[in-house]
Design a protein around this motif. Structure first.
Motif, mmCIF file in Angstrom:
data_model
loop_
_atom_site.group_PDB
_atom_site.id
_atom_site.type_symbol
_atom_site.label_atom_id
_atom_site.label_comp_id
_atom_site.label_asym_id
_atom_site.label_seq_id
_atom_site.Cartn_x
_atom_site.Cartn_y
_atom_site.Cartn_z
ATOM 1 N N TRP A 34 0.886 -1.161 0.000
ATOM 2 C CA TRP A 34 0.000 0.000 0.000
ATOM 3 C C TRP A 34 0.921 1.208 0.000
ATOM 4 O O TRP A 34 1.735 1.393 0.896
ATOM 5 N N LEU A 35 0.844 2.019 -1.045
ATOM 6 C CA LEU A 35 1.815 3.094 -1.196
ATOM 7 C C LEU A 35 1.211 4.303 -1.891
ATOM 8 O O LEU A 35 0.100 4.259 -2.389
ATOM 9 N N TYR A 36 1.975 5.374 -1.907
ATOM 10 C CA TYR A 36 1.527 6.599 -2.567
ATOM 11 C C TYR A 36 2.137 6.675 -3.959
ATOM 12 O O TYR A 36 3.342 6.581 -4.127
ATOM 13 N N ASP A 37 1.286 6.830 -4.956
ATOM 14 C CA ASP A 37 1.698 6.989 -6.346
ATOM 15 C C ASP A 37 1.366 8.421 -6.759
ATOM 16 O O ASP A 37 0.264 8.896 -6.501
ATOM 17 N N LYS A 38 2.296 9.106 -7.403
ATOM 18 C CA LYS A 38 2.081 10.513 -7.766
ATOM 19 C C LYS A 38 0.873 10.713 -8.673
ATOM 20 O O LYS A 38 0.231 11.748 -8.646
ATOM 21 N N THR A 39 0.538 9.718 -9.481
ATOM 22 C CA THR A 39 -0.600 9.824 -10.400
ATOM 23 C C THR A 39 -1.895 9.333 -9.762
ATOM 24 O O THR A 39 -2.938 9.960 -9.910
ATOM 25 N N LEU A 40 -1.831 8.208 -9.040
ATOM 26 C CA LEU A 40 -3.037 7.565 -8.509
ATOM 27 C C LEU A 40 -3.382 7.941 -7.075
ATOM 28 O O LEU A 40 -4.482 7.690 -6.619
ATOM 29 N N GLY A 41 -2.433 8.515 -6.344
ATOM 30 C CA GLY A 41 -2.644 8.736 -4.915
ATOM 31 C C GLY A 41 -2.347 7.449 -4.164
ATOM 32 O O GLY A 41 -1.540 6.635 -4.599
ATOM 33 N N TRP A 42 -3.013 7.205 -3.041
ATOM 34 C CA TRP A 42 -2.793 5.986 -2.267
ATOM 35 C C TRP A 42 -3.459 4.825 -2.973
ATOM 36 O O TRP A 42 -4.636 4.893 -3.324
ATOM 37 N N CYS A 43 -2.697 3.735 -3.183
ATOM 38 C CA CYS A 43 -3.215 2.592 -3.927
ATOM 39 C C CYS A 43 -2.393 1.351 -3.598
ATOM 40 O O CYS A 43 -1.328 1.432 -3.011
ATOM 41 N N PHE A 44 -2.939 0.187 -3.965
ATOM 42 C CA PHE A 44 -2.177 -1.056 -3.869
ATOM 43 C C PHE A 44 -1.266 -1.145 -5.076
ATOM 44 O O PHE A 44 -1.649 -0.809 -6.195
ATOM 45 N N TRP A 45 -0.036 -1.595 -4.853
ATOM 46 C CA TRP A 45 0.952 -1.681 -5.930
ATOM 47 C C TRP A 45 0.506 -2.653 -7.013
ATOM 48 O O TRP A 45 0.677 -2.411 -8.183
ATOM 49 N N TYR A 46 -0.090 -3.768 -6.614
ATOM 50 C CA TYR A 46 -0.424 -4.816 -7.566
ATOM 51 C C TYR A 46 -1.930 -4.813 -7.821
ATOM 52 O O TYR A 46 -2.699 -5.484 -7.135
ATOM 53 N N GLY A 47 -2.388 -4.059 -8.776
ATOM 54 C CA GLY A 47 -3.767 -4.120 -9.238
ATOM 55 C C GLY A 47 -4.817 -3.518 -8.339
ATOM 56 O O GLY A 47 -4.545 -2.678 -7.495
ATOM 57 N N ASP A 48 -6.036 -3.980 -8.532
ATOM 58 C CA ASP A 48 -7.212 -3.437 -7.883
ATOM 59 C C ASP A 48 -7.972 -4.581 -7.198
ATOM 60 O O ASP A 48 -8.890 -5.155 -7.778
ATOM 61 N N PRO A 49 -7.615 -4.939 -5.955
ATOM 62 C CA PRO A 49 -8.239 -6.078 -5.295
ATOM 63 C C PRO A 49 -9.670 -5.789 -4.851
ATOM 64 O O PRO A 49 -10.080 -4.636 -4.732
ATOM 65 N N SER A 50 -10.410 -6.862 -4.578
ATOM 66 C CA SER A 50 -11.758 -6.717 -4.030
ATOM 67 C C SER A 50 -11.723 -6.722 -2.501
ATOM 68 O O SER A 50 -12.579 -6.115 -1.857
ATOM 69 N N HIS A 51 -10.724 -7.402 -1.893
ATOM 70 C CA HIS A 51 -10.597 -7.510 -0.445
ATOM 71 C C HIS A 51 -9.120 -7.424 -0.047
ATOM 72 O O HIS A 51 -8.247 -7.700 -0.867
#
Length: 61
Positions: A34-51
């Motif tokens: 879980w990290l901060y990406d300059k384009t996406l903001g706070w997000c999971f590094w690996y994709g878009d999980p459901s849980h």
């Protein structure tokens, strides 16, 4: 009782950069950061999980 948290219910706190176990809609589980990406903001590094769930603490011995 499940330790899984739905991403639609809540996400990890912003600023809490660490690894989590994530579950994806197609059944795959992945440990991802879980990290901060300059384009996406706070997000999971690996994709878009459901849980997601926090990883347990490492053993001390």
């Amino acid at each position: 009782m499940s330790d899984w948290i739905k991403c639609s219910d809540r996400l990890p706190p912003e600023g809490e950069k660490r690894d989590y176990l994530c579950l994806f809609e197609y059944g795959e589980m992945q440990v991802t950061e879980w990290l901060y990406d300059k384009t996406l903001g706070w997000c999971f590094w690996y994709g878009d999980p459901s849980h997601w769930m926090p990883l347990p603490h490492l053993p001390t011995e």
